[in-house]
Design a protein around this motif. Structure first.
Motif, PDB file in Angstrom:
ATOM      1  N   TRP A 107       0.835  -1.205   0.000  1.00 54.29           N
ATOM      2  CA  TRP A 107       0.000   0.000   0.000  1.00 54.29           C
ATOM      3  C   TRP A 107       0.867   1.251   0.000  1.00 54.29           C
ATOM      4  CZ3 TRP A 107      -4.617  -0.011  -1.702  1.00 54.29           C
ATOM      5  CH2 TRP A 107      -5.563  -0.973  -1.369  1.00 54.29           C
ATOM      6  N   GLN A 108       1.942   1.261   0.782  1.00 54.44           N
ATOM      7  CA  GLN A 108       2.808   2.431   0.845  1.00 54.44           C
ATOM      8  C   GLN A 108       3.430   2.721  -0.519  1.00 54.44           C
ATOM      9  OE1 GLN A 108       5.156   0.985   4.163  1.00 54.44           O
ATOM     10  NE2 GLN A 108       4.315   2.559   5.511  1.00 54.44           N
ATOM     11  N   LEU A 109       3.823   1.686  -1.229  1.00 56.71           N
ATOM     12  CA  LEU A 109       4.359   1.874  -2.579  1.00 56.71           C
ATOM     13  C   LEU A 109       3.290   2.413  -3.518  1.00 56.71           C
ATOM     14  CD1 LEU A 109       6.659  -1.209  -3.143  1.00 56.71           C
ATOM     15  CD2 LEU A 109       7.326   1.197  -3.267  1.00 56.71           C
ATOM     16  N   ALA A 110       2.081   1.886  -3.382  1.00 54.40           N
ATOM     17  CA  ALA A 110       0.990   2.317  -4.257  1.00 54.40           C
ATOM     18  C   ALA A 110       0.675   3.799  -4.074  1.00 54.40           C
ATOM     19  CB  ALA A 110      -0.256   1.470  -3.994  1.00 54.40           C
ATOM     20  N   TYR A 111       0.781   4.279  -2.853  1.00 55.75           N
ATOM     21  CA  TYR A 111       0.477   5.684  -2.567  1.00 55.75           C
ATOM     22  C   TYR A 111       1.706   6.596  -2.635  1.00 55.75           C
ATOM     23  CZ  TYR A 111      -4.329   4.693  -1.222  1.00 55.75           C
ATOM     24  OH  TYR A 111      -5.643   4.335  -1.241  1.00 55.75           O
ATOM     25  N   ALA A 112       2.873   6.042  -2.911  1.00 56.93           N
ATOM     26  CA  ALA A 112       4.118   6.818  -2.897  1.00 56.93           C
ATOM     27  C   ALA A 112       4.104   7.980  -3.883  1.00 56.93           C
ATOM     28  CB  ALA A 112       5.315   5.919  -3.183  1.00 56.93           C
ATOM     29  N   ASP A 113       3.473   7.793  -5.037  1.00 53.79           N
ATOM     30  CA  ASP A 113       3.458   8.858  -6.050  1.00 53.79           C
ATOM     31  C   ASP A 113       2.248   9.770  -5.920  1.00 53.79           C
ATOM     32  OD1 ASP A 113       1.500   7.128  -6.929  1.00 53.79           O
ATOM     33  OD2 ASP A 113       2.416   6.723  -8.876  1.00 53.79           O
ATOM     34  N   GLY A 114       1.486   9.606  -4.839  1.00 51.65           N
ATOM     35  CA  GLY A 114       0.364  10.491  -4.581  1.00 51.65           C
ATOM     36  C   GLY A 114      -0.950  10.079  -5.210  1.00 51.65           C
ATOM     37  N   GLN A 115      -0.931   8.986  -5.967  1.00 49.71           N
ATOM     38  CA  GLN A 115      -2.184   8.525  -6.563  1.00 49.71           C
ATOM     39  C   GLN A 115      -2.189   7.006  -6.648  1.00 49.71           C
ATOM     40  OE1 GLN A 115      -2.155  10.591 -10.268  1.00 49.71           O
ATOM     41  NE2 GLN A 115      -0.731   9.195 -11.239  1.00 49.71           N
ATOM     42  N   LEU A 116      -3.355   6.437  -6.437  1.00 49.23           N
ATOM     43  CA  LEU A 116      -3.536   4.991  -6.485  1.00 49.23           C
ATOM     44  C   LEU A 116      -4.163   4.630  -7.820  1.00 49.23           C
ATOM     45  CD1 LEU A 116      -3.564   2.219  -4.972  1.00 49.23           C
ATOM     46  CD2 LEU A 116      -5.892   2.808  -4.256  1.00 49.23           C
ATOM     47  N   SER A 117      -3.468   3.834  -8.606  1.00 49.18           N
ATOM     48  CA  SER A 117      -4.064   3.398  -9.877  1.00 49.18           C
ATOM     49  C   SER A 117      -4.958   2.187  -9.614  1.00 49.18           C
ATOM     50  CB  SER A 117      -2.978   3.040 -10.900  1.00 49.18           C
ATOM     51  OG  SER A 117      -2.487   1.735 -10.684  1.00 49.18           O
ATOM     52  N   GLN A 118      -5.896   1.975 -10.486  1.00 48.89           N
ATOM     53  CA  GLN A 118      -6.807   0.837 -10.317  1.00 48.89           C
ATOM     54  C   GLN A 118      -6.044  -0.476 -10.387  1.00 48.89           C
ATOM     55  OE1 GLN A 118      -9.410   1.455 -13.738  1.00 48.89           O
ATOM     56  NE2 GLN A 118      -8.543  -0.335 -14.725  1.00 48.89           N
ATOM     57  N   TYR A 119      -4.942  -0.514 -11.123  1.00 55.68           N
ATOM     58  CA  TYR A 119      -4.166  -1.737 -11.253  1.00 55.68           C
ATOM     59  C   TYR A 119      -3.393  -2.038  -9.971  1.00 55.68           C
ATOM     60  CZ  TYR A 119      -5.363  -0.823 -16.077  1.00 55.68           C
ATOM     61  OH  TYR A 119      -6.053  -0.554 -17.223  1.00 55.68           O
ATOM     62  N   GLU A 120      -2.872  -1.004  -9.343  1.00 53.28           N
ATOM     63  CA  GLU A 120      -2.197  -1.189  -8.058  1.00 53.28           C
ATOM     64  C   GLU A 120      -3.199  -1.711  -7.022  1.00 53.28           C
ATOM     65  OE1 GLU A 120       1.190   2.335  -8.244  1.00 53.28           O
ATOM     66  OE2 GLU A 120      -0.881   2.862  -7.717  1.00 53.28           O
ATOM     67  N   ASP A 121      -4.356  -1.095  -6.966  1.00 53.22           N
ATOM     68  CA  ASP A 121      -5.402  -1.504  -6.037  1.00 53.22           C
ATOM     69  C   ASP A 121      -5.795  -2.959  -6.276  1.00 53.22           C
ATOM     70  OD1 ASP A 121      -7.491  -0.650  -3.987  1.00 53.22           O
ATOM     71  OD2 ASP A 121      -8.775  -1.392  -5.611  1.00 53.22           O
ATOM     72  N   GLN A 122      -5.963  -3.312  -7.530  1.00 54.48           N
ATOM     73  CA  GLN A 122      -6.378  -4.672  -7.886  1.00 54.48           C
ATOM     74  C   GLN A 122      -5.331  -5.705  -7.452  1.00 54.48           C
ATOM     75  OE1 GLN A 122      -6.421  -5.638 -12.117  1.00 54.48           O
ATOM     76  NE2 GLN A 122      -8.477  -6.486 -11.845  1.00 54.48           N
ATOM     77  N   ILE A 123      -4.066  -5.423  -7.688  1.00 54.07           N
ATOM     78  CA  ILE A 123      -3.002  -6.363  -7.313  1.00 54.07           C
ATOM     79  C   ILE A 123      -2.931  -6.530  -5.799  1.00 54.07           C
ATOM     80  CG2 ILE A 123      -0.472  -6.576  -7.173  1.00 54.07           C
ATOM     81  CD1 ILE A 123      -0.415  -5.647 -10.109  1.00 54.07           C
ATOM     82  N   ILE A 124      -3.055  -5.440  -5.082  1.00 58.05           N
ATOM     83  CA  ILE A 124      -2.982  -5.516  -3.619  1.00 58.05           C
ATOM     84  C   ILE A 124      -4.166  -6.301  -3.065  1.00 58.05           C
ATOM     85  CG2 ILE A 124      -2.978  -4.190  -1.468  1.00 58.05           C
ATOM     86  CD1 ILE A 124      -1.501  -1.973  -3.092  1.00 58.05           C
ATOM     87  N   ARG A 125      -5.344  -6.058  -3.587  1.00 62.40           N
ATOM     88  CA  ARG A 125      -6.529  -6.787  -3.118  1.00 62.40           C
ATOM     89  C   ARG A 125      -6.424  -8.280  -3.435  1.00 62.40           C
ATOM     90  NH1 ARG A 125     -10.716  -3.615  -1.396  1.00 62.40           N
ATOM     91  NH2 ARG A 125     -10.348  -1.392  -1.643  1.00 62.40           N
ATOM     92  N   ARG A 126      -5.940  -8.597  -4.626  1.00 63.81           N
ATOM     93  CA  ARG A 126      -5.763 -10.004  -5.009  1.00 63.81           C
ATOM     94  C   ARG A 126      -4.712 -10.671  -4.124  1.00 63.81           C
ATOM     95  NH1 ARG A 126      -3.693 -10.767 -10.540  1.00 63.81           N
ATOM     96  NH2 ARG A 126      -4.820  -8.843 -10.860  1.00 63.81           N
TER      97      ARG A 126
END
Length: 152
Positions: A107-126
């Motif tokens: 999650w910290q990596l996903a939010y590191a650039d200030g925005q969460l992409s749907q693909y990042e969210d999907q991978i983390i949830r999976r």
């Protein structure tokens, strides 16, 4: 296909040393983090800076070892066919707390650039599903990551 089968058989017929096993677990964890980094097809400067830091904190390793692990994980991650390959080893050896820390790092990596992409969210949830983490744990780790990203 034959090479994959050969690697599978070699891995399961030879007894791995504790050091090899520990390295494979760290490699799996680093590969999971790279899945998030490359989910949106960009490696932002913030992600590039945060990745080694998260590895040193999450996996208790030196900065130099983290960089070597990242380079190796990039090679391994590119050949992986699914998240299942990584999560199987992690499920076998990581405690609940270690799984939660890995998810938090994702999650910290996903939010590191200030925005969460749907693909990042999907991978983390999976990944959370494959690690047998509860939805409440997924949300709790996400909230911690959001809070820490706003304070940095």
């Amino acid at each position: 296909m034959i090479a994959k089968l050969r690697r599978f058989l070699e891995a399961h017929t030879q007894a791995a040393s504790p050091e090899d096993k520990a390295h494979q677990l760290k490699l799996a964890a680093a590969s999971m983090l790279l899945e998030v980094v490359f989910a949106d097809d960009t490696l932002s400067p913030q992600e590039a800076k945060l990745l080694p830091k998260l590895l040193t904190e999450t996996l208790s390793m030196s900065q130099a070892d983290a960089q070597v692990l990242i380079d190796e994980a990039k090679r391994v991650q590119g050949n992986a066919t699914s998240l299942f390959e990584f999560t199987t080893a992690i499920n076998a050896e990581f405690s609940l707390e270690q799984k939660q820390q890995l998810l938090l790092a994702m999650w910290q990596l996903a939010y590191a650039d200030g925005q969460l992409s749907q693909y990042e969210d999907q991978i983390i949830r999976r990944t959370a599903d494959l690690l047998y983490l509860k939805h409440s744990e997924l949300i709790h780790m996400r909230n911690i990551a959001i809070e820490t990203s706003h304070t940095q």
